[in-house]
Design an enzyme around this catalytic site. Structure first.
Site, PDB file in Angstrom:
ATOM      1  N   LYS A   9       0.835  -1.195   0.000  1.00  0.00           N
ATOM      2  CA  LYS A   9       0.000   0.000   0.000  1.00  0.00           C
ATOM      3  C   LYS A   9       0.879   1.258   0.000  1.00  0.00           C
ATOM      4  O   LYS A   9       2.102   1.173   0.200  1.00  0.00           O
ATOM      5  CB  LYS A   9      -0.896  -0.025   1.244  1.00  0.00           C
ATOM      6  CG  LYS A   9      -1.846  -1.223   1.302  1.00  0.00           C
ATOM      7  CD  LYS A   9      -2.719  -1.086   2.546  1.00  0.00           C
ATOM      8  CE  LYS A   9      -3.625  -2.261   2.740  1.00  0.00           C
ATOM      9  NZ  LYS A   9      -4.524  -2.044   3.904  1.00  0.00           N
ATOM     10  N   TYR A  49     -13.223  -2.324  -2.451  1.00  0.00           N
ATOM     11  CA  TYR A  49     -13.659  -2.230  -1.055  1.00  0.00           C
ATOM     12  C   TYR A  49     -15.188  -2.132  -0.947  1.00  0.00           C
ATOM     13  O   TYR A  49     -15.697  -1.533  -0.008  1.00  0.00           O
ATOM     14  CB  TYR A  49     -13.013  -1.020  -0.375  1.00  0.00           C
ATOM     15  CG  TYR A  49     -11.536  -1.200  -0.058  1.00  0.00           C
ATOM     16  CD1 TYR A  49     -11.065  -2.308   0.634  1.00  0.00           C
ATOM     17  CD2 TYR A  49     -10.605  -0.223  -0.428  1.00  0.00           C
ATOM     18  CE1 TYR A  49      -9.713  -2.464   0.939  1.00  0.00           C
ATOM     19  CE2 TYR A  49      -9.253  -0.373  -0.128  1.00  0.00           C
ATOM     20  CZ  TYR A  49      -8.813  -1.497   0.554  1.00  0.00           C
ATOM     21  OH  TYR A  49      -7.485  -1.643   0.862  1.00  0.00           O
ATOM     22  N   PHE A  57     -14.921   4.569   7.874  1.00  0.00           N
ATOM     23  CA  PHE A  57     -13.575   4.871   7.381  1.00  0.00           C
ATOM     24  C   PHE A  57     -13.436   4.716   5.864  1.00  0.00           C
ATOM     25  O   PHE A  57     -12.340   4.866   5.322  1.00  0.00           O
ATOM     26  CB  PHE A  57     -12.532   3.997   8.098  1.00  0.00           C
ATOM     27  CG  PHE A  57     -12.751   2.508   7.966  1.00  0.00           C
ATOM     28  CD1 PHE A  57     -12.305   1.808   6.852  1.00  0.00           C
ATOM     29  CD2 PHE A  57     -13.410   1.808   8.972  1.00  0.00           C
ATOM     30  CE1 PHE A  57     -12.500   0.438   6.735  1.00  0.00           C
ATOM     31  CE2 PHE A  57     -13.619   0.436   8.862  1.00  0.00           C
ATOM     32  CZ  PHE A  57     -13.159  -0.252   7.739  1.00  0.00           C
ATOM     33  N   ARG A  85      -1.887 -14.286   4.340  1.00  0.00           N
ATOM     34  CA  ARG A  85      -2.518 -13.513   5.424  1.00  0.00           C
ATOM     35  C   ARG A  85      -1.915 -13.863   6.781  1.00  0.00           C
ATOM     36  O   ARG A  85      -1.796 -13.006   7.658  1.00  0.00           O
ATOM     37  CB  ARG A  85      -4.035 -13.696   5.386  1.00  0.00           C
ATOM     38  CG  ARG A  85      -4.634 -12.938   4.199  1.00  0.00           C
ATOM     39  CD  ARG A  85      -6.094 -13.195   4.040  1.00  0.00           C
ATOM     40  NE  ARG A  85      -6.904 -12.537   5.036  1.00  0.00           N
ATOM     41  CZ  ARG A  85      -7.364 -11.303   4.938  1.00  0.00           C
ATOM     42  NH1 ARG A  85      -7.071 -10.561   3.894  1.00  0.00           N
ATOM     43  NH2 ARG A  85      -8.129 -10.790   5.888  1.00  0.00           N
ATOM     44  N   THR A  91      -5.130  -7.131  10.988  1.00  0.00           N
ATOM     45  CA  THR A  91      -5.256  -5.770  10.448  1.00  0.00           C
ATOM     46  C   THR A  91      -4.586  -4.725  11.333  1.00  0.00           C
ATOM     47  O   THR A  91      -3.883  -3.844  10.846  1.00  0.00           O
ATOM     48  CB  THR A  91      -6.760  -5.420  10.289  1.00  0.00           C
ATOM     49  OG1 THR A  91      -7.367  -6.448   9.504  1.00  0.00           O
ATOM     50  CG2 THR A  91      -6.967  -4.094   9.600  1.00  0.00           C
ATOM     51  N   ASN A 112      -1.514  -0.213   7.490  1.00  0.00           N
ATOM     52  CA  ASN A 112      -0.992  -1.550   7.822  1.00  0.00           C
ATOM     53  C   ASN A 112      -0.181  -2.155   6.676  1.00  0.00           C
ATOM     54  O   ASN A 112       0.010  -3.363   6.600  1.00  0.00           O
ATOM     55  CB  ASN A 112      -2.114  -2.465   8.301  1.00  0.00           C
ATOM     56  CG  ASN A 112      -3.209  -2.635   7.264  1.00  0.00           C
ATOM     57  OD1 ASN A 112      -3.046  -2.222   6.125  1.00  0.00           O
ATOM     58  ND2 ASN A 112      -4.307  -3.252   7.642  1.00  0.00           N
ATOM     59  N   HIS A 115      -1.796  -5.358   1.716  1.00  0.00           N
ATOM     60  CA  HIS A 115      -3.108  -6.010   1.603  1.00  0.00           C
ATOM     61  C   HIS A 115      -2.917  -7.383   0.969  1.00  0.00           C
ATOM     62  O   HIS A 115      -2.073  -7.551   0.088  1.00  0.00           O
ATOM     63  CB  HIS A 115      -4.024  -5.181   0.689  1.00  0.00           C
ATOM     64  CG  HIS A 115      -5.219  -5.948   0.197  1.00  0.00           C
ATOM     65  ND1 HIS A 115      -6.419  -5.966   0.886  1.00  0.00           N
ATOM     66  CD2 HIS A 115      -5.392  -6.747  -0.891  1.00  0.00           C
ATOM     67  CE1 HIS A 115      -7.277  -6.743   0.229  1.00  0.00           C
ATOM     68  NE2 HIS A 115      -6.677  -7.230  -0.852  1.00  0.00           N
ATOM     69  N   GLU A 126     -10.044  -9.459  -7.401  1.00  0.00           N
ATOM     70  CA  GLU A 126      -8.946  -8.485  -7.339  1.00  0.00           C
ATOM     71  C   GLU A 126      -7.994  -8.654  -8.525  1.00  0.00           C
ATOM     72  O   GLU A 126      -7.525  -7.664  -9.090  1.00  0.00           O
ATOM     73  CB  GLU A 126      -8.206  -8.639  -6.005  1.00  0.00           C
ATOM     74  CG  GLU A 126      -9.073  -8.228  -4.822  1.00  0.00           C
ATOM     75  CD  GLU A 126      -8.468  -8.546  -3.466  1.00  0.00           C
ATOM     76  OE1 GLU A 126      -9.130  -8.264  -2.446  1.00  0.00           O
ATOM     77  OE2 GLU A 126      -7.338  -9.079  -3.406  1.00  0.00           O
TER      78      GLU A 126
HETATM   79  P1  CMP Z   1      -7.111  -4.515   4.707  1.00  0.00           P
HETATM   80  O1  CMP Z   1      -7.613  -5.487   5.726  1.00  0.00           O
HETATM   81  O2  CMP Z   1      -6.043  -4.880   3.790  1.00  0.00           O
HETATM   82  O3  CMP Z   1      -8.364  -3.969   3.864  1.00  0.00           O
HETATM   83  C1  CMP Z   1      -9.287  -3.085   4.453  1.00  0.00           C
HETATM   84  C2  CMP Z   1      -8.508  -1.923   4.984  1.00  0.00           C
HETATM   85  O4  CMP Z   1      -9.272  -0.930   5.631  1.00  0.00           O
HETATM   86  C3  CMP Z   1      -7.564  -2.408   6.093  1.00  0.00           C
HETATM   87  O5  CMP Z   1      -6.576  -3.212   5.522  1.00  0.00           O
HETATM   88  C4  CMP Z   1      -7.116  -1.104   6.674  1.00  0.00           C
HETATM   89  O6  CMP Z   1      -6.131  -0.453   5.877  1.00  0.00           O
HETATM   90  C5  CMP Z   1      -8.417  -0.308   6.583  1.00  0.00           C
HETATM   91  N1  CMP Z   1      -9.161  -0.321   7.855  1.00  0.00           N
HETATM   92  C6  CMP Z   1      -9.724  -1.362   8.483  1.00  0.00           C
HETATM   93  N2  CMP Z   1     -10.337  -0.974   9.625  1.00  0.00           N
HETATM   94  C7  CMP Z   1     -10.143   0.353   9.703  1.00  0.00           C
HETATM   95  C8  CMP Z   1     -10.537   1.353  10.653  1.00  0.00           C
HETATM   96  N3  CMP Z   1     -11.266   1.038  11.721  1.00  0.00           N
HETATM   97  N4  CMP Z   1     -10.176   2.622  10.435  1.00  0.00           N
HETATM   98  C9  CMP Z   1      -9.465   2.949   9.331  1.00  0.00           C
HETATM   99  N5  CMP Z   1      -9.054   2.048   8.387  1.00  0.00           N
HETATM  100  C10 CMP Z   1      -9.390   0.772   8.585  1.00  0.00           C
END
Ligand code: CMP
Length: 154
Positions: A9, A49, A57, A85, A91, A112, A115, A126
């Protein structure tokens, strides 16, 4: 073989972990069949998404994912998504175990770094959003017989 899409990312690009992520998956025995840098668009992210579209968010997630380019990869392996994963960790980076990518490099929920497709169905969706057919290279990986048993390869 199963496939999984991985994105390094925008925060991962800025943190300079492209080589580290590729190294870990190569060392594991996963098979890289696609690799490109891409700027994600609003319409790609709406589909990518879609399951988060009602989350508070969602907007900031899309802005973050468009801030800088991402590195997209397509990896093959038995149980590729599940394996990757596990290597990423959960996450929320600060709860991820040391030794995982997020455990070693991330503190945040949003930032994080990497992905990975949730499962085979997500991987297919994807893959089609990111890779054209001529961007996928199913080259013969000669060490596969040392990575999996004959039974597992059937
Ligand atoms: P990922 O699980 O790869 O895909 C969904 C993304 O949404 C996750 O990584 C984070 O980058 C983001 N994400 C998930 N939960 C939150 C949250 N509570 N607030 C902000 N970003 C989030």
């Amino acid at each position: 073989m199963d496939r999984a899409v991985v994105l390094i990312k925008p925060d991962g690009i800025q943190r300079g972990i492209i080589g580290e992520v590729v190294k870990r998956f190569e060392q594991k025995g996963l098979h890289l069949v696609g690799l490109k840098m891409i700027s994600l668009t609003d319409s790609i992210l709406d589909e990518w998404y879609a399951h988060h579209k009602d989350k508070p968010f969602f907007r900031s997630l899309k802005e973050y994912m468009m801030q800088y380019p991402v590195v997209a990869m397509l990896w093959e392996g038995i149980d590729a998504a599940k394996t990757i994963r596990l290597m990423l960790g959960p996450t929320l980076g600060r709860t991820a175990a040391p030794g995982t990518i997020r455990g070693d490099f991330a503190m945040s929920q949003q930032y994080n770094l990497v992905h990975a497709s949730e499962d085979e169905a997500a991987a297919k969706k994807e893959e089609s959003l990111i890779f054209k057919e001529n961007e996928i290279f199913p080259w013969e990986k000669l060490d596969l017989p040392l990575i999996y048993s004959d039974e597992e390869m059937k």
